[in-house]
Scaffold this motif. Structure first.
Motif, PDB file in Angstrom:
ATOM      1  N   ASP A 186       0.838  -1.200   0.000  1.00 32.92           N
ATOM      2  CA  ASP A 186       0.000   0.000   0.000  1.00 32.92           C
ATOM      3  C   ASP A 186       0.874   1.252   0.000  1.00 32.92           C
ATOM      4  O   ASP A 186       1.948   1.270   0.613  1.00 32.92           O
ATOM      5  CB  ASP A 186      -0.918   0.030   1.226  1.00 32.92           C
ATOM      6  N   TYR A 234       1.318   5.242   0.987  1.00 33.90           N
ATOM      7  CA  TYR A 234       0.861   6.329   1.857  1.00 33.90           C
ATOM      8  C   TYR A 234       1.620   7.604   1.497  1.00 33.90           C
ATOM      9  O   TYR A 234       2.822   7.572   1.225  1.00 33.90           O
ATOM     10  CB  TYR A 234       1.087   5.972   3.323  1.00 33.90           C
ATOM     11  N   LEU A 276      -3.918   7.209   2.220  1.00 36.10           N
ATOM     12  CA  LEU A 276      -3.732   6.029   1.377  1.00 36.10           C
ATOM     13  C   LEU A 276      -4.141   6.364  -0.054  1.00 36.10           C
ATOM     14  O   LEU A 276      -5.236   6.877  -0.294  1.00 36.10           O
ATOM     15  CB  LEU A 276      -4.577   4.876   1.916  1.00 36.10           C
ATOM     16  N   ASP A 318      -4.659   4.842  -3.900  1.00 40.87           N
ATOM     17  CA  ASP A 318      -4.822   3.626  -4.699  1.00 40.87           C
ATOM     18  C   ASP A 318      -4.283   3.896  -6.096  1.00 40.87           C
ATOM     19  O   ASP A 318      -4.979   4.451  -6.947  1.00 40.87           O
ATOM     20  CB  ASP A 318      -6.306   3.253  -4.752  1.00 40.87           C
ATOM     21  N   ASP A 374       0.106  -4.460  -6.341  1.00 39.92           N
ATOM     22  CA  ASP A 374       0.720  -3.757  -5.221  1.00 39.92           C
ATOM     23  C   ASP A 374       1.860  -2.870  -5.710  1.00 39.92           C
ATOM     24  O   ASP A 374       2.363  -3.008  -6.817  1.00 39.92           O
ATOM     25  CB  ASP A 374       1.265  -4.768  -4.206  1.00 39.92           C
TER      26      ASP A 374
END
Length: 367
Positions: free
Chosen positions: A231, A233, A283, A285, A291
């Protein structure tokens, strides 16, 4: 593995020897939008053996392993070319070049014609006493190295630093446990502590506490990190869309592209929702199908490599540093060049106004 570059090329730091800055240069005349494979301007045979790359605004340094370790220095005031000096790592600024060896680090004044370092210090070996362990600049065994005096800064051993990234005025540290610490100037939210205050000493980013991070990177005034789960950030300054969040510059560009100024209702842009400063981690996307493996940051742009080998970029792109034609993008967009060339991107690093990506040929299954 082959390295490619795109973006600001006013000093020939991408297409070596092609550009020399001129007072009449425009953004169009000094930009490289389509990725160009990097070549060594002294010995082209080592171009495919680059094992490290660092860039500043006007220069690029590449480390090679073509039998013996060597360093190739290109861009402004880089007539010295290639030096077989046995260095293990390097970082370059606008005034100083920092070189790391197995037993020492040295700083060289790029404006000084004397062929001696202006500063040096011995470094400790690895904890197990192993000799020849490469240094991972800017980290060294008990602190870190900056490209401006004072060159050496100590770090408390309890932090157990594994990676360090330096922005224009702030620092980001990744610990062995996967925690993220920041310090320095906080006026653009780049420290991630939910405010705009500065920090003199490393302070953990509490919003990420309990999540293990594997990678950190900094731009001029923004910060990104990647979790073990892939993920992404982001936090800090977003005026040009470098966080991948709605930005004023990108929205203004969309209005200009879709209609003339005369057709734009007065005050319509002011009603748009955008984020100039994101003072705590958000976060993003990048793509729902895979990923994130690693990231890089320029002054006002960001680049991310996915687990499928694609490169996505966003932010300020006036000099082609996004790999496609746009001045601003607040939405991650894939650089199609590598997919078209059937190549997988495996690494990325950024200069302030350019981007460098390492790629390998995609293996196509026989039918």
């Amino acid at each position: 593995m082959r390295w490619f570059g795109f973006g600001f090329n006013a000093f020939g730091q991408i297409r070596v020897g092609e550009r020399v800055v001129d007072k009449n240069d425009t953004a169009e005349s000094v930009k490289v939008t389509t990725p160009v494979e990097l070549k060594c301007h002294v010995d082209e045979s080592c171009g495919s053996k680059i094992n490290g790359l660092r860039a500043s605004w006007s220069r690029r340094v590449t480390l090679h392993s073509n039998g013996a370790r060597c360093l190739c220095f290109t861009g402004f005031n880089a007539a010295s070319g290639i030096c077989e000096i046995g260095c293990t790592d390097a970082i370059v600024g606008e005034s100083f070049l920092i070189l790391a060896f197995t037993d020492r680090v040295e700083s060289w004044d790029l404006d000084n014609e004397k062929k001696i370092p202006v500063w040096s210090m011995e470094v400790k070996t690895a904890p197990d006493g192993a000799a020849g362990t490469p240094l991972n600049l800017p980290l060294i065994s008990d602190g870190y190295i900056a490209t401006k005096p004072p060159f050496y800064r100590p770090i408390s051993p309890h932090l157990k630093a594994t990676r360090l990234a330096l922005g224009a005025e702030h620092s980001v540290l990744l610990s062995a446990s996967g925690a993220v610490y920041t310090w320095g100037l906080g006026s653009h939210g780049q420290l991630g502590h939910s405010g705009l205050s500065s920090e003199e000493h490393p302070r953990v980013v509490e919003a990420l506490w309990g999540m293990t991070m594997s990678c950190v990177a900094t731009g001029g005034w923004h910060t990104v990190c990647v979790s073990d789960g892939g993920d992404l950030y982001v936090w800090g300054w977003n005026e040009n869309g470098q966080l991948g969040l709605p930005s004023r510059a990108a929205k203004a560009q969309k209005h200009q592209n879709s209609q003339t100024i005369a057709d734009t209702p007065e005050g319509e842009l002011d009603k748009e929702v955008f984020i100039s400063i994101q003072a705590f981690p958000a976060l993003v996307d990048v793509t729902p199908s895979c990923d994130i493996k690693t990231v890089g940051c320029g002054s006002r742009h960001t680049a991310a490599v996915t687990s499928t080998g694609d490169l996505y970029t966003w932010g300020w792109g006036q000099y082609g540093q996004l790999g496609y034609e746009t001045s601003y993008s607040d939405e991650p967009r894939r650089v199609e060049f590598f997919r078209e060339q059937q190549m997988r991107v495996v690494d990325v690093t950024c200069g302030p106004w350019n981007t460098f990506a390492a790629a390998v040929k995609e293996e196509v299954a026989a039918t």
